[in-house]
Scaffold this active site. Structure first.
Site, PDB file in Angstrom:
ATOM      1  N   ASP A   1     -19.360  77.566  28.419  1.00  0.00           N
ATOM      2  CA  ASP A   1     -20.440  78.336  27.804  1.00  0.00           C
ATOM      3  C   ASP A   1     -20.038  79.813  27.834  1.00  0.00           C
ATOM      4  O   ASP A   1     -19.281  80.262  26.981  1.00  0.00           O
ATOM      5  CB  ASP A   1     -21.726  78.057  28.601  1.00  0.00           C
ATOM      6  CG  ASP A   1     -22.990  78.496  27.903  1.00  0.00           C
ATOM      7  OD1 ASP A   1     -22.953  79.475  27.145  1.00  0.00           O
ATOM      8  OD2 ASP A   1     -24.032  77.873  28.144  1.00  0.00           O
TER       9      ASP A   1
ATOM     10  N   PHE B   1     -29.696  74.411  23.673  1.00  0.00           N
ATOM     11  CA  PHE B   1     -29.751  73.960  25.061  1.00  0.00           C
ATOM     12  C   PHE B   1     -29.494  72.456  25.086  1.00  0.00           C
ATOM     13  O   PHE B   1     -30.356  71.652  24.767  1.00  0.00           O
ATOM     14  CB  PHE B   1     -31.106  74.274  25.688  1.00  0.00           C
ATOM     15  CG  PHE B   1     -31.047  74.259  27.195  1.00  0.00           C
ATOM     16  CD1 PHE B   1     -30.746  73.098  27.895  1.00  0.00           C
ATOM     17  CD2 PHE B   1     -31.271  75.416  27.909  1.00  0.00           C
ATOM     18  CE1 PHE B   1     -30.666  73.087  29.268  1.00  0.00           C
ATOM     19  CE2 PHE B   1     -31.213  75.407  29.306  1.00  0.00           C
ATOM     20  CZ  PHE B   1     -30.910  74.244  29.971  1.00  0.00           C
TER      21      PHE B   1
ATOM     22  N   LYS C   1     -18.925  76.298  23.680  1.00  0.00           N
ATOM     23  CA  LYS C   1     -19.983  77.051  23.012  1.00  0.00           C
ATOM     24  C   LYS C   1     -19.512  78.501  22.856  1.00  0.00           C
ATOM     25  O   LYS C   1     -19.921  79.390  23.597  1.00  0.00           O
ATOM     26  CB  LYS C   1     -21.266  76.974  23.843  1.00  0.00           C
ATOM     27  CG  LYS C   1     -22.516  77.355  23.091  1.00  0.00           C
ATOM     28  CD  LYS C   1     -23.750  77.307  23.974  1.00  0.00           C
ATOM     29  CE  LYS C   1     -24.217  75.905  24.270  1.00  0.00           C
ATOM     30  NZ  LYS C   1     -25.526  75.889  24.955  1.00  0.00           N
TER      31      LYS C   1
ATOM     32  N   ARG D   1     -29.054  64.486  33.404  1.00  0.00           N
ATOM     33  CA  ARG D   1     -27.617  64.194  33.477  1.00  0.00           C
ATOM     34  C   ARG D   1     -27.305  62.742  33.115  1.00  0.00           C
ATOM     35  O   ARG D   1     -26.240  62.434  32.602  1.00  0.00           O
ATOM     36  CB  ARG D   1     -27.092  64.455  34.887  1.00  0.00           C
ATOM     37  CG  ARG D   1     -27.034  65.912  35.287  1.00  0.00           C
ATOM     38  CD  ARG D   1     -26.292  66.040  36.619  1.00  0.00           C
ATOM     39  NE  ARG D   1     -26.465  67.319  37.259  1.00  0.00           N
ATOM     40  CZ  ARG D   1     -25.759  68.409  36.980  1.00  0.00           C
ATOM     41  NH1 ARG D   1     -24.841  68.356  36.040  1.00  0.00           N
ATOM     42  NH2 ARG D   1     -25.978  69.532  37.628  1.00  0.00           N
TER      43      ARG D   1
ATOM     44  N   ASP E   1     -27.195  69.223  32.413  1.00  0.00           N
ATOM     45  CA  ASP E   1     -28.528  69.150  33.001  1.00  0.00           C
ATOM     46  C   ASP E   1     -29.386  70.360  32.676  1.00  0.00           C
ATOM     47  O   ASP E   1     -28.907  71.380  32.195  1.00  0.00           O
ATOM     48  CB  ASP E   1     -28.418  69.046  34.522  1.00  0.00           C
ATOM     49  CG  ASP E   1     -28.030  70.372  35.163  1.00  0.00           C
ATOM     50  OD1 ASP E   1     -28.773  70.844  36.036  1.00  0.00           O
ATOM     51  OD2 ASP E   1     -26.984  70.937  34.790  1.00  0.00           O
TER      52      ASP E   1
ATOM     53  N   GLU F   1     -13.914  69.899  32.632  1.00  0.00           N
ATOM     54  CA  GLU F   1     -15.235  70.526  32.667  1.00  0.00           C
ATOM     55  C   GLU F   1     -16.108  69.946  31.564  1.00  0.00           C
ATOM     56  O   GLU F   1     -15.591  69.514  30.529  1.00  0.00           O
ATOM     57  CB  GLU F   1     -15.055  72.045  32.500  1.00  0.00           C
ATOM     58  CG  GLU F   1     -16.318  72.861  32.483  1.00  0.00           C
ATOM     59  CD  GLU F   1     -17.076  72.867  33.807  1.00  0.00           C
ATOM     60  OE1 GLU F   1     -17.571  71.796  34.213  1.00  0.00           O
ATOM     61  OE2 GLU F   1     -17.212  73.944  34.405  1.00  0.00           O
ATOM     62  N   ASP F   2     -17.415  69.932  31.801  1.00  0.00           N
ATOM     63  CA  ASP F   2     -18.321  69.404  30.785  1.00  0.00           C
ATOM     64  C   ASP F   2     -18.479  70.364  29.610  1.00  0.00           C
ATOM     65  O   ASP F   2     -18.353  69.984  28.464  1.00  0.00           O
ATOM     66  CB  ASP F   2     -19.690  69.030  31.377  1.00  0.00           C
ATOM     67  CG  ASP F   2     -20.379  70.177  32.106  1.00  0.00           C
ATOM     68  OD1 ASP F   2     -19.758  71.245  32.329  1.00  0.00           O
ATOM     69  OD2 ASP F   2     -21.548  70.001  32.491  1.00  0.00           O
TER      70      ASP F   2
ATOM     71  N   LYS G   1     -21.234  69.311  39.116  1.00  0.00           N
ATOM     72  CA  LYS G   1     -21.601  67.937  38.935  1.00  0.00           C
ATOM     73  C   LYS G   1     -21.487  67.524  37.463  1.00  0.00           C
ATOM     74  O   LYS G   1     -21.334  66.354  37.131  1.00  0.00           O
ATOM     75  CB  LYS G   1     -23.048  67.717  39.374  1.00  0.00           C
ATOM     76  CG  LYS G   1     -23.314  68.041  40.819  1.00  0.00           C
ATOM     77  CD  LYS G   1     -24.783  67.872  41.155  1.00  0.00           C
ATOM     78  CE  LYS G   1     -25.065  68.402  42.548  1.00  0.00           C
ATOM     79  NZ  LYS G   1     -26.488  68.484  42.804  1.00  0.00           N
TER      80      LYS G   1
END
Length: 187
Positions: free
Chosen positions: A109, A158, A137, A171, A165, A105-106, A49
């Site tokens: 990580d 974070f 990241k 979000r 989220d 993609e957001d 999401k």
């Protein structure tokens, strides 16, 4: 615990709405330039999401024909660290064989999910596979992932907002900020 005013849970804003939109416009222009001589449409896959806001804003900045599709894949669940196991909860609706695939993609990580997906997509024989990620990241990377279009390199904090989220919250913030540790440390 999440505050009624989510802004109170944010330690600091890292990227404002205006900064995000300016950088996304740059990425869209770069993608448009890179694909301008392609005869085929670009097949854009948003990883749900988290990527939905970045996905829609980025696609509006690409000045070429594109096809939309979405996938849900995760190695996190509701946790704050990867489980190491990728689960595909929703697969693509369309065949990607012979198509130019742009995966959106957001955040990258650990890289676990995207490393898995790149191999998964390659087995379906697309013409090309490129990755656009709003955030990277690298300090948390455990799997090697090449990002073709990267918005920002971020430190190990974070981050929430603009699709990112914590337990499905935050979000809808229009910016990206650092979540106060007291919000998630007791979970």
């Amino acid at each position: 615990m999440v505050s009624q005013d989510m802004n109170q849970d944010i330690e600091k804003v890292v990227y404002t709405q205006e900064q995000l939109q300016a950088r996304i416009a740059e990425l869209g222009a770069q993608i448009t330039e890179d694909y301008k001589d392609c005869k085929e449409e670009i097949f854009c896959v948003g990883i749900l999401k988290g990527a939905v806001m970045f996905y829609t804003d980025l696609l509006r900045q690409i000045k070429l024909p594109v096809n939309f599709d979405f996938m849900i894949a995760s190695s996190y669940g509701n946790g704050t660290s990867t489980s190491g196991e990728v689960k595909i909860l929703k697969d693509l609706d369309y065949d990607i064989e012979g198509k130019h695939l742009l995966v959106i993609e957001d955040i990258i990580d650990s890289g676990t999910t995207m490393c898995y997906l790149k191999k998964y997509f390659a087995a379906r024989k697309p013409k090309s596979v490129k990755l656009a990620a709003l955030l990277s990241k690298p300090s948390r990377r455990t799997a090697d992932v090449d990002i073709d279009y990267c918005g920002y390199i971020v430190p190990d904090e974070f981050l929430v907002g603009y699709g990112l989220d914590y337990a499905e919250k935050y979000r809808n913030l229009p910016y990206i900020g650092v979540l106060k540790p007291e919000v998630y440390q007791n979970d």
